[in-house]
Design a protein around this motif. Sequence first.
Motif: not given
Length: 484
Positions: A326-347
């Motif tokens: 379930v947490v997995y679904a939020y990882v792209p948002d984590m990347i944006r929130f903590y790193l201010n980057e777009e995910p380089l590999v998608s879910n």
Amino acid sequence: MLVQDYTSPGCFDESLIEEGGARPASEALVAYVSPMDIKDVQALQKLADATIARMGVSFTVYSDQGNIDRAWPFDIWPRTIEASEWRQVEKGLAQRLKALNCFIDDVYNERAIFKAGIVPDEVVYSSRNFRPECVGMKPKHQAWANICGTDLVRDASGRFFVLEDNLRVPSGVSYMLENRAVMKQVVPELFENLHIQPIGDYSNRLLSMLSSMSPNEVAVPEVVVLTPGIYNSAYYEHAFLAHEMGAELVEGGDLLVGEDDYVYMRNIEGLKRVDVIYRRIDDEFIDPEAFRDDSTLGVPGLMRAWRAGNVAIANAPGCGVADDKVVYAYVPDMIRFYLNEEPLVSNVPTYLCSREDERAYVLANIEKLVVKPANESGGYGMLVGPHATAEQHHEFRGLIANNPRNYIAQPTLSLSTVPSLCGDAIEPRHVDLRPFILQGANTYVTPGGLTRVAMVKGSLVVNSSQGGGSKDTWIVDTEVDDVI
């Protein structure tokens, strides 16, 4: 030609294209096997099997008939990936683990991501892997998950997606290393003529990363591998990695926590202080004082020593809070929130059954979807809708309705295929890929990883515990000019 009639309809094949040619990373491999007939390939497979038996590479399958040790299942045709493509994946995996470690640290400390409304706090607090005992802890280098095995898949277009993150006690890296050792013995000439990126330094990098986590100022930290024992399915790997690192392989009874809250190892000379524990035991069993009081696998007081800052534990207790589908679904948002980057590999697109509208979609379309429980591993407890029966569809609708937080669903991807030896023919079989990422003072991503293959025709289940096999994975640099 050995593969002249080979086709993989509707799927991306890692080696061959529909016109009968080879992908760039596989050209030399296909040229090598082209003069062969099936008996030649079978002879190579027999040589590989004999090498595996001689090396003693095995794994344990748990079944109703008891625990069965089996030779490691290996297919002779390697998976090849172009190095230029892998570089982008490598960056994406490092990015992902960095964000996940930021998230774990945040969950047990500032909780900024909850306050920002990015991840609902109930998603974390309802996870069975959330450990209140870890609140306030700050592991060195902000690295909670030091070793991550991320499962990747390709869709029909050939694009890589992250299927799941394995952050607690990920396994399989020893088999990645042994697969390479087998191939080097069976087809050494290919390694002489191809620019295949090496993986043999993994154990040194693992030891360096673990040493970097030591909280104690010592020239050479004492690193141990903590195993539940010989009956664990991954015991071969525990022993292999300890040997390769030159570290002691210990069980819970070999360690004790002193009155000074340091961890000590019993040996013939007395007691020796331990700085870093690479644990291969789940949280709930590592310390009977903190978790299950009936555990005989762990070390009483270990959490006390860790919280005192006297020993490092990799992976850190509590990191499993991010190892939740379930947490997995939020990882792209984590990347944006903590790193201010777009995910380089998608879910992979994911439906959360805890959300009413997404649950309704899953229940209405369960025949088309893969349904997974939040915290199971090894392919257990899941439903592959297109391959399931009406009774199984009905059963899972009930499971979802009774505990929606515990289930996610994803579309059924046409996983990529690799040519595989299947009896008297070379046929396509579906694969995934588990690279390993290390994070301590520095970050390292293995070139390639463990390719797992579903040896049953049409199956998408690649886990070795359920009949899957494995392949060596070659990251091939086709842009390097040979120096004459």
